[in-house]
Design a protein around this motif. Structure first.
Motif, PDB file in Angstrom:
ATOM      1  N   ILE A  22       0.840  -1.198   0.000  1.00 18.88           N
ATOM      2  CA  ILE A  22       0.000   0.000   0.000  1.00 18.88           C
ATOM      3  C   ILE A  22       0.873   1.246   0.000  1.00 18.88           C
ATOM      4  O   ILE A  22       0.576   2.232  -0.681  1.00 18.88           O
ATOM      5  CB  ILE A  22      -0.968  -0.012   1.210  1.00 18.88           C
ATOM      6  N   GLY A  23       1.978   1.197   0.745  1.00 20.05           N
ATOM      7  CA  GLY A  23       2.913   2.329   0.747  1.00 20.05           C
ATOM      8  C   GLY A  23       3.477   2.603  -0.635  1.00 20.05           C
ATOM      9  O   GLY A  23       3.593   3.761  -1.055  1.00 20.05           O
ATOM     10  N   ALA A  24       3.810   1.548  -1.359  1.00 20.12           N
ATOM     11  CA  ALA A  24       4.320   1.724  -2.723  1.00 20.12           C
ATOM     12  C   ALA A  24       3.241   2.317  -3.632  1.00 20.12           C
ATOM     13  O   ALA A  24       3.524   3.191  -4.464  1.00 20.12           O
ATOM     14  CB  ALA A  24       4.803   0.377  -3.273  1.00 20.12           C
ATOM     15  N   MET A  25       2.012   1.851  -3.466  1.00 16.90           N
ATOM     16  CA  MET A  25       0.905   2.413  -4.256  1.00 16.90           C
ATOM     17  C   MET A  25       0.687   3.882  -3.922  1.00 16.90           C
ATOM     18  O   MET A  25       0.444   4.702  -4.814  1.00 16.90           O
ATOM     19  CB  MET A  25      -0.391   1.638  -3.996  1.00 16.90           C
ATOM     20  N   LEU A  26       0.767   4.221  -2.649  1.00 20.85           N
ATOM     21  CA  LEU A  26       0.624   5.618  -2.248  1.00 20.85           C
ATOM     22  C   LEU A  26       1.699   6.485  -2.872  1.00 20.85           C
ATOM     23  O   LEU A  26       1.438   7.626  -3.271  1.00 20.85           O
ATOM     24  CB  LEU A  26       0.662   5.740  -0.718  1.00 20.85           C
ATOM     25  N   ASN A  27       2.899   5.949  -2.992  1.00 25.29           N
ATOM     26  CA  ASN A  27       3.987   6.677  -3.643  1.00 25.29           C
ATOM     27  C   ASN A  27       3.632   6.983  -5.095  1.00 25.29           C
ATOM     28  O   ASN A  27       3.796   8.111  -5.567  1.00 25.29           O
ATOM     29  CB  ASN A  27       5.281   5.876  -3.548  1.00 25.29           C
ATOM     30  N   VAL A  28       3.137   5.997  -5.803  1.00 25.42           N
ATOM     31  CA  VAL A  28       2.744   6.191  -7.205  1.00 25.42           C
ATOM     32  C   VAL A  28       1.610   7.209  -7.299  1.00 25.42           C
ATOM     33  O   VAL A  28       1.634   8.120  -8.140  1.00 25.42           O
ATOM     34  CB  VAL A  28       2.329   4.843  -7.843  1.00 25.42           C
ATOM     35  N   MET A  29       0.619   7.062  -6.440  1.00 21.80           N
ATOM     36  CA  MET A  29      -0.540   7.958  -6.485  1.00 21.80           C
ATOM     37  C   MET A  29      -0.175   9.404  -6.169  1.00 21.80           C
ATOM     38  O   MET A  29      -0.647  10.327  -6.835  1.00 21.80           O
ATOM     39  CB  MET A  29      -1.619   7.467  -5.520  1.00 21.80           C
ATOM     40  N   THR A  30       0.659   9.597  -5.161  1.00 19.15           N
ATOM     41  CA  THR A  30       1.038  10.976  -4.815  1.00 19.15           C
ATOM     42  C   THR A  30       1.908  11.598  -5.900  1.00 19.15           C
ATOM     43  O   THR A  30       1.821  12.803  -6.140  1.00 19.15           O
ATOM     44  CB  THR A  30       1.735  11.050  -3.443  1.00 19.15           C
ATOM     45  N   ASN A  31       2.722  10.795  -6.575  1.00 18.65           N
ATOM     46  CA  ASN A  31       3.486  11.323  -7.712  1.00 18.65           C
ATOM     47  C   ASN A  31       2.554  11.749  -8.837  1.00 18.65           C
ATOM     48  O   ASN A  31       2.768  12.788  -9.470  1.00 18.65           O
ATOM     49  CB  ASN A  31       4.500  10.298  -8.218  1.00 18.65           C
ATOM     50  N   ARG A  32       1.531  10.957  -9.109  1.00 19.44           N
ATOM     51  CA  ARG A  32       0.550  11.330 -10.133  1.00 19.44           C
ATOM     52  C   ARG A  32      -0.186  12.605  -9.720  1.00 19.44           C
ATOM     53  O   ARG A  32      -0.423  13.489 -10.538  1.00 19.44           O
ATOM     54  CB  ARG A  32      -0.445  10.203 -10.387  1.00 19.44           C
ATOM     55  N   LEU A  33      -0.555  12.698  -8.448  1.00 20.27           N
ATOM     56  CA  LEU A  33      -1.232  13.896  -7.961  1.00 20.27           C
ATOM     57  C   LEU A  33      -0.339  15.126  -8.135  1.00 20.27           C
ATOM     58  O   LEU A  33      -0.811  16.183  -8.569  1.00 20.27           O
ATOM     59  CB  LEU A  33      -1.637  13.724  -6.494  1.00 20.27           C
ATOM     60  N   ALA A  34       0.923  14.990  -7.842  1.00 25.32           N
ATOM     61  CA  ALA A  34       1.859  16.112  -8.006  1.00 25.32           C
ATOM     62  C   ALA A  34       1.940  16.541  -9.466  1.00 25.32           C
ATOM     63  O   ALA A  34       1.954  17.741  -9.767  1.00 25.32           O
ATOM     64  CB  ALA A  34       3.236  15.728  -7.483  1.00 25.32           C
ATOM     65  N   ARG A  35       1.968  15.589 -10.376  1.00 26.56           N
ATOM     66  CA  ARG A  35       2.015  15.928 -11.808  1.00 26.56           C
ATOM     67  C   ARG A  35       0.728  16.612 -12.263  1.00 26.56           C
ATOM     68  O   ARG A  35       0.754  17.528 -13.074  1.00 26.56           O
ATOM     69  CB  ARG A  35       2.277  14.685 -12.630  1.00 26.56           C
ATOM     70  N   VAL A  36      -0.405  16.165 -11.729  1.00 27.05           N
ATOM     71  CA  VAL A  36      -1.683  16.786 -12.069  1.00 27.05           C
ATOM     72  C   VAL A  36      -1.710  18.224 -11.570  1.00 27.05           C
ATOM     73  O   VAL A  36      -2.124  19.139 -12.293  1.00 27.05           O
ATOM     74  CB  VAL A  36      -2.863  15.965 -11.488  1.00 27.05           C
ATOM     75  N   VAL A  37      -1.247  18.447 -10.356  1.00 27.31           N
ATOM     76  CA  VAL A  37      -1.205  19.803  -9.797  1.00 27.31           C
ATOM     77  C   VAL A  37      -0.259  20.683 -10.618  1.00 27.31           C
ATOM     78  O   VAL A  37      -0.575  21.844 -10.918  1.00 27.31           O
ATOM     79  CB  VAL A  37      -0.796  19.770  -8.308  1.00 27.31           C
ATOM     80  N   ASP A  38       0.881  20.154 -11.015  1.00 29.30           N
ATOM     81  CA  ASP A  38       1.819  20.916 -11.853  1.00 29.30           C
ATOM     82  C   ASP A  38       1.166  21.313 -13.172  1.00 29.30           C
ATOM     83  O   ASP A  38       1.323  22.442 -13.647  1.00 29.30           O
ATOM     84  CB  ASP A  38       3.087  20.106 -12.127  1.00 29.30           C
ATOM     85  N   ARG A  39       0.432  20.379 -13.776  1.00 27.84           N
ATOM     86  CA  ARG A  39      -0.244  20.682 -15.047  1.00 27.84           C
ATOM     87  C   ARG A  39      -1.324  21.736 -14.840  1.00 27.84           C
ATOM     88  O   ARG A  39      -1.500  22.617 -15.665  1.00 27.84           O
ATOM     89  CB  ARG A  39      -0.830  19.403 -15.654  1.00 27.84           C
TER      90      ARG A  39
END
Length: 159
Positions: A22-39
């Motif tokens: 779950i921690g690894a999945m959270l890492n992937v999800m938060t990275n995607r969220l960061a990219r969405v916010v940047d966009r």
């Protein structure tokens, strides 16, 4: 007593590995969220000098980005809740052993609840990926078209 604790540690290993996943999945999800916010920030900055046509296109993109942010945020929240429930499973296993209580029902309910929440998180994550894929736009001149049955590909005609 030491063998009982050893058995509890053995029982707790599976939830600990699940927690790591779950921690690894959270890492992937938060990275995607960061990219969405940047966009979001980049498109928002583009709006200032846009023509009416570009403005409409960027506003539509911001609407899609907003959908993505909502879905990925829900996925992160639910994944975090699943991780917390797994932590409660582990604490309950040890607490039950120390108190000499049968906690099998509580552990089962917590584990099933964590799986349900994790499934919901994955559905939201899949939804975010779906929105991202649907809103992806590639310039038409970069897309190739099938020109023969032999499988030769040539660039599509420019509009």
């Amino acid at each position: 007593m030491p063998t009982d604790i050893a058995q509890i540690i053995q029982l707790a290993i599976a939830p600990v590995f699940l927690l790591a996943g779950i921690g690894a999945m959270l890492n992937v999800m938060t990275n995607r969220l960061a990219r969405v916010v940047d966009r979001w920030r980049a498109v928002e900055n583009l709006l200032a000098g846009d023509s009416a046509e570009d403005r409409q296109r960027h506003v539509m993109e911001l609407a899609a980005i907003d959908k993505r942010m909502v879905r990925i945020n829900r996925a992160v929240t639910l994944s975090t809740l699943a991780a917390l429930l797994i932590c409660l499973v582990i604490v309950t296993l040890f607490g039950g052993e120390l108190a000499g209580m049968d906690v099998s029902t509580v552990v089962s309910v917590l584990f099933v609840a964590s799986m349900g929440v994790l499934i919901a998180a994955l559905v939201y994550f899949l939804g975010e990926i779906s929105v991202a894929t649907r809103t992806l736009r590639v310039a038409p001149h970069l897309i190739t078209s099938e020109t023969s049955r032999r499988g030769k590909r040539q660039p599509a005609a420019r509009p």
